[in-house]
Design a protein around this motif. Structure first.
Motif, PDB file in Angstrom:
ATOM      1  N   ALA A  22       0.729  -1.327   0.399  1.00 55.26           N
ATOM      2  CA  ALA A  22      -0.127   0.329  -0.474  1.00 55.26           C
ATOM      3  C   ALA A  22       1.228   1.209   0.155  1.00 55.26           C
ATOM      4  O   ALA A  22       0.597   2.572  -0.812  1.00 55.26           O
ATOM      5  CB  ALA A  22      -1.075   0.223   1.267  1.00 55.26           C
ATOM      6  N   THR A  23       2.212   1.278   0.823  1.00 53.19           N
ATOM      7  CA  THR A  23       2.950   2.784   0.382  1.00 53.19           C
ATOM      8  C   THR A  23       3.635   3.045  -1.053  1.00 53.19           C
ATOM      9  O   THR A  23       3.157   4.086  -0.801  1.00 53.19           O
ATOM     10  CB  THR A  23       4.357   2.544   1.579  1.00 53.19           C
ATOM     11  OG1 THR A  23       3.381   2.028   2.761  1.00 53.19           O
ATOM     12  CG2 THR A  23       5.319   3.310   1.550  1.00 53.19           C
ATOM     13  N   VAL A  24       4.038   1.443  -1.465  1.00 57.11           N
ATOM     14  CA  VAL A  24       4.855   2.100  -2.388  1.00 57.11           C
ATOM     15  C   VAL A  24       3.792   3.013  -3.866  1.00 57.11           C
ATOM     16  O   VAL A  24       4.052   3.267  -4.931  1.00 57.11           O
ATOM     17  CB  VAL A  24       5.583   0.658  -3.420  1.00 57.11           C
ATOM     18  CG1 VAL A  24       6.361  -0.419  -2.120  1.00 57.11           C
ATOM     19  CG2 VAL A  24       4.424  -0.105  -3.539  1.00 57.11           C
ATOM     20  N   VAL A  25       2.088   2.368  -3.396  1.00 61.39           N
ATOM     21  CA  VAL A  25       0.954   3.239  -4.716  1.00 61.39           C
ATOM     22  C   VAL A  25       0.565   3.691  -4.544  1.00 61.39           C
ATOM     23  O   VAL A  25      -0.782   4.854  -4.922  1.00 61.39           O
ATOM     24  CB  VAL A  25       0.376   1.666  -5.330  1.00 61.39           C
ATOM     25  CG1 VAL A  25       0.692   0.220  -5.882  1.00 61.39           C
ATOM     26  CG2 VAL A  25      -0.573   1.118  -3.817  1.00 61.39           C
ATOM     27  N   THR A  26       1.259   5.017  -3.126  1.00 60.16           N
ATOM     28  CA  THR A  26       0.473   5.718  -2.226  1.00 60.16           C
ATOM     29  C   THR A  26       1.596   6.856  -2.082  1.00 60.16           C
ATOM     30  O   THR A  26       0.764   8.218  -1.767  1.00 60.16           O
ATOM     31  CB  THR A  26      -0.849   5.437  -0.886  1.00 60.16           C
ATOM     32  OG1 THR A  26       0.291   5.254  -0.146  1.00 60.16           O
ATOM     33  CG2 THR A  26      -2.249   4.759  -1.307  1.00 60.16           C
ATOM     34  N   THR A  27       2.797   6.433  -1.877  1.00 59.79           N
ATOM     35  CA  THR A  27       3.777   7.430  -2.049  1.00 59.79           C
ATOM     36  C   THR A  27       5.067   7.630  -2.846  1.00 59.79           C
ATOM     37  O   THR A  27       4.535   6.622  -4.240  1.00 59.79           O
ATOM     38  CB  THR A  27       4.853   6.980  -0.570  1.00 59.79           C
ATOM     39  OG1 THR A  27       5.362   5.661  -1.170  1.00 59.79           O
ATOM     40  CG2 THR A  27       3.791   7.253   0.193  1.00 59.79           C
ATOM     41  N   GLU A  28       5.503   8.660  -4.111  1.00 62.73           N
ATOM     42  CA  GLU A  28       5.983   8.979  -4.285  1.00 62.73           C
ATOM     43  C   GLU A  28       7.244   7.471  -3.960  1.00 62.73           C
ATOM     44  O   GLU A  28       8.706   8.018  -3.240  1.00 62.73           O
ATOM     45  CB  GLU A  28       6.541  10.437  -4.960  1.00 62.73           C
ATOM     46  CG  GLU A  28       4.723  10.987  -5.390  1.00 62.73           C
ATOM     47  CD  GLU A  28       3.969  10.181  -6.694  1.00 62.73           C
ATOM     48  OE1 GLU A  28       4.698   9.384  -7.981  1.00 62.73           O
ATOM     49  OE2 GLU A  28       3.238  10.191  -6.255  1.00 62.73           O
ATOM     50  N   GLY A  29       8.224   8.257  -5.413  1.00 64.49           N
ATOM     51  CA  GLY A  29       9.985   7.718  -5.673  1.00 64.49           C
ATOM     52  C   GLY A  29      10.398   6.543  -5.905  1.00 64.49           C
ATOM     53  O   GLY A  29      11.494   5.771  -5.417  1.00 64.49           O
ATOM     54  N   HIS A  30       9.073   5.576  -5.835  1.00 61.34           N
ATOM     55  CA  HIS A  30       9.317   3.779  -6.081  1.00 61.34           C
ATOM     56  C   HIS A  30       9.924   3.462  -7.249  1.00 61.34           C
ATOM     57  O   HIS A  30       9.969   2.139  -7.434  1.00 61.34           O
ATOM     58  CB  HIS A  30       8.452   2.855  -4.817  1.00 61.34           C
ATOM     59  CG  HIS A  30       8.507   3.261  -3.930  1.00 61.34           C
ATOM     60  ND1 HIS A  30       8.979   3.817  -2.708  1.00 61.34           N
ATOM     61  CD2 HIS A  30       7.159   4.216  -3.441  1.00 61.34           C
ATOM     62  CE1 HIS A  30       8.225   4.421  -1.448  1.00 61.34           C
ATOM     63  NE2 HIS A  30       6.997   4.860  -2.162  1.00 61.34           N
ATOM     64  N   ALA A  31       9.828   4.143  -7.717  1.00 61.87           N
ATOM     65  CA  ALA A  31       9.259   3.358  -9.551  1.00 61.87           C
ATOM     66  C   ALA A  31      11.324   2.385 -10.004  1.00 61.87           C
ATOM     67  O   ALA A  31      11.949   3.301  -9.511  1.00 61.87           O
ATOM     68  CB  ALA A  31       8.964   5.092 -10.882  1.00 61.87           C
ATOM     69  N   ASN A  32      10.640   1.207 -10.559  1.00 63.54           N
ATOM     70  CA  ASN A  32      11.897   0.559 -11.385  1.00 63.54           C
ATOM     71  C   ASN A  32      12.928   0.284 -10.256  1.00 63.54           C
ATOM     72  O   ASN A  32      14.118   0.358 -10.268  1.00 63.54           O
ATOM     73  CB  ASN A  32      12.259   1.668 -12.397  1.00 63.54           C
ATOM     74  CG  ASN A  32      11.747   1.984 -13.825  1.00 63.54           C
ATOM     75  OD1 ASN A  32      10.401   1.198 -13.547  1.00 63.54           O
ATOM     76  ND2 ASN A  32      11.998   2.844 -13.922  1.00 63.54           N
ATOM     77  N   ARG A  33      11.991   0.323  -8.635  1.00 63.78           N
ATOM     78  CA  ARG A  33      12.736  -0.394  -7.725  1.00 63.78           C
ATOM     79  C   ARG A  33      12.199  -1.720  -7.153  1.00 63.78           C
ATOM     80  O   ARG A  33      11.556  -2.133  -7.648  1.00 63.78           O
ATOM     81  CB  ARG A  33      12.777   0.742  -7.152  1.00 63.78           C
ATOM     82  CG  ARG A  33      13.347   1.788  -7.029  1.00 63.78           C
ATOM     83  CD  ARG A  33      13.715   3.231  -5.743  1.00 63.78           C
ATOM     84  NE  ARG A  33      14.411   2.540  -5.175  1.00 63.78           N
ATOM     85  CZ  ARG A  33      14.527   3.427  -3.696  1.00 63.78           C
ATOM     86  NH1 ARG A  33      13.840   4.644  -3.389  1.00 63.78           N
ATOM     87  NH2 ARG A  33      14.969   2.847  -2.827  1.00 63.78           N
ATOM     88  N   ALA A  34      13.563  -2.853  -6.762  1.00 64.31           N
ATOM     89  CA  ALA A  34      13.019  -3.688  -6.256  1.00 64.31           C
ATOM     90  C   ALA A  34      13.286  -3.649  -4.804  1.00 64.31           C
ATOM     91  O   ALA A  34      14.393  -3.299  -3.842  1.00 64.31           O
ATOM     92  CB  ALA A  34      14.141  -5.311  -6.735  1.00 64.31           C
TER      93      ALA A  34
ATOM     94  N   LEU B 210       9.667   1.007   4.605  1.00 64.18           N
ATOM     95  CA  LEU B 210       8.140   1.383   3.672  1.00 64.18           C
ATOM     96  C   LEU B 210       7.483   1.328   5.142  1.00 64.18           C
ATOM     97  O   LEU B 210       6.473   2.099   4.614  1.00 64.18           O
ATOM     98  CB  LEU B 210       8.340   0.739   3.017  1.00 64.18           C
ATOM     99  CG  LEU B 210       8.963  -0.072   1.893  1.00 64.18           C
ATOM    100  CD1 LEU B 210       8.211  -0.500   0.558  1.00 64.18           C
ATOM    101  CD2 LEU B 210       8.994   1.308   0.654  1.00 64.18           C
ATOM    102  N   LEU B 211       7.879   0.273   5.968  1.00 62.75           N
ATOM    103  CA  LEU B 211       6.169   0.990   7.347  1.00 62.75           C
ATOM    104  C   LEU B 211       6.424   2.299   8.502  1.00 62.75           C
ATOM    105  O   LEU B 211       5.456   2.763   8.663  1.00 62.75           O
ATOM    106  CB  LEU B 211       6.082  -0.483   8.104  1.00 62.75           C
ATOM    107  CG  LEU B 211       6.292  -2.287   7.637  1.00 62.75           C
ATOM    108  CD1 LEU B 211       6.678  -3.345   8.136  1.00 62.75           C
ATOM    109  CD2 LEU B 211       4.884  -2.128   6.653  1.00 62.75           C
ATOM    110  N   GLY B 212       7.796   3.079   7.870  1.00 64.89           N
ATOM    111  CA  GLY B 212       7.804   4.080   8.639  1.00 64.89           C
ATOM    112  C   GLY B 212       8.056   3.174  10.314  1.00 64.89           C
ATOM    113  O   GLY B 212       7.960   3.546  10.858  1.00 64.89           O
TER     114      GLY B 212
END
Length: 282
Positions: A180-192, A266-268
């Motif tokens: 949920a975090t990666v689809v509601t915040t920015e800066g994650h594209a093309n990362r593993a 990611l969880l904070g």
């Protein structure tokens, strides 16, 4: 535009939808997909859009992804079909103009020798080849792989073929929150992201169970073939028993141990610990 969650009738997909809601995403901006939409009726009552989709049916995927901005692609469960299904998902997502696809993969998918990792690696390659911006959520094992077995462990002990290997298992709900975090915040594209909690051995799992229950629980390490025989003898289908034993083989080699703190970041917050998960299960 909306966030689509595939496999929402399963545990991880459902928890991802719940995490999106808890993060304040409006219900009408979430699309929950499943083969049997009757199992999603309660989400529909809460305002979530529910659509029927099957990874093996490209037309259903194209209809389900209409208007989607981001997709949480929860891995399918059909062994041997994941790569073909990923091709269908990626094609439908690309046609819909999706801006990000987040796939729930497996630890070290690009290098692992696990049988399961071979398919996940193929899925990742299909997604990259599609040209879609992606996030690979490479999840280690779930605590839930072990917790339902606690009554059996208390009666017979723990058996496996993992040696002294360590597994960075974490709570399924924490993996869902990361998605949920990666689809509601920015800066994650093309990362593993390599995701997992504090690593432990199966001996340490037995010791923690002993500590919390006051009962003696031990871990018995078996050769891989003997472990398969034991699982089949307990009623596990032979093909699945081989996959489980192969997982322990990889665990023994360190292929399910995660370095770094991607999940916590990611969880904070720190992920749920093994001790906390056992306490809750008991």
């Amino acid at each position: 535009m909306s966030i689509v969650v595939t496999g929402a009738t399963g545990h991880l997909g459902r928890l991802t939808v719940e995490s999106l809601l808890s993060r304040g995403v409006p219900a009408d901006e979430i699309v929950a997909l499943g083969r049997d939409t009757t199992r999603l009726a309660d989400l529909a009552e809460r305002g979530v859009t529910v659509r029927q989709a099957d990874y093996n049916d490209p037309a259903s995927l194209r209809a389900a992804f209409a208007g989607a901005d981001k997709v949480v692609f929860v891995s399918g469960t059909e062994l041997g079909r994941r790569v073909e299904q990923a091709r269908n998902v990626a094609a439908a997502a690309k046609q819909a103009g999706v801006n990000l696809i987040a796939y729930t993969s497996i630890t070290k998918a690009d290098t692992s020798s696990l049988v399961l990792a071979t398919e996940h690696r193929g899925v990742e390659q299909e997604i990259v080849a599609s040209g879609l911006p992606y996030v690979f959520l490479r999840n280690s094992w779930y605590f839930e792989n072990y917790l339902p077995q606690i009554p059996t462990y208390l009666q017979y002990g723990i058996a496996g073929a993992a040696g002294d290997g360590r597994v960075s298992a974490a709570a399924r709900a924490d993996y869902a929150e990361a998605a949920a975090t990666v689809v509601t915040t920015e800066g994650h594209a093309n990362r593993a992201y390599e995701l997992g909690g504090a690593p432990f051995t199966l001996t340490e799992l037995a010791e923690e169970l002993s500590r919390q229950t006051g009962r003696e629980v031990s871990y018995t390490d078996l050769p891989e073939e003997k472990y398969i025989e034991m699982l089949v003898g307990a009623g596990v289908p032979a093909d699945f028993a081989a996959v489980l034993a192969d997982g322990d083989r990889g665990l023994a080699l360190g292929e399910l141990e995660v370095e770094g703190d991607d999940l916590a970041r990611l969880l904070g917050r720190p992920p749920v610990t093994l001790a906390e998960a056992i306490r809750a299960a008991l």
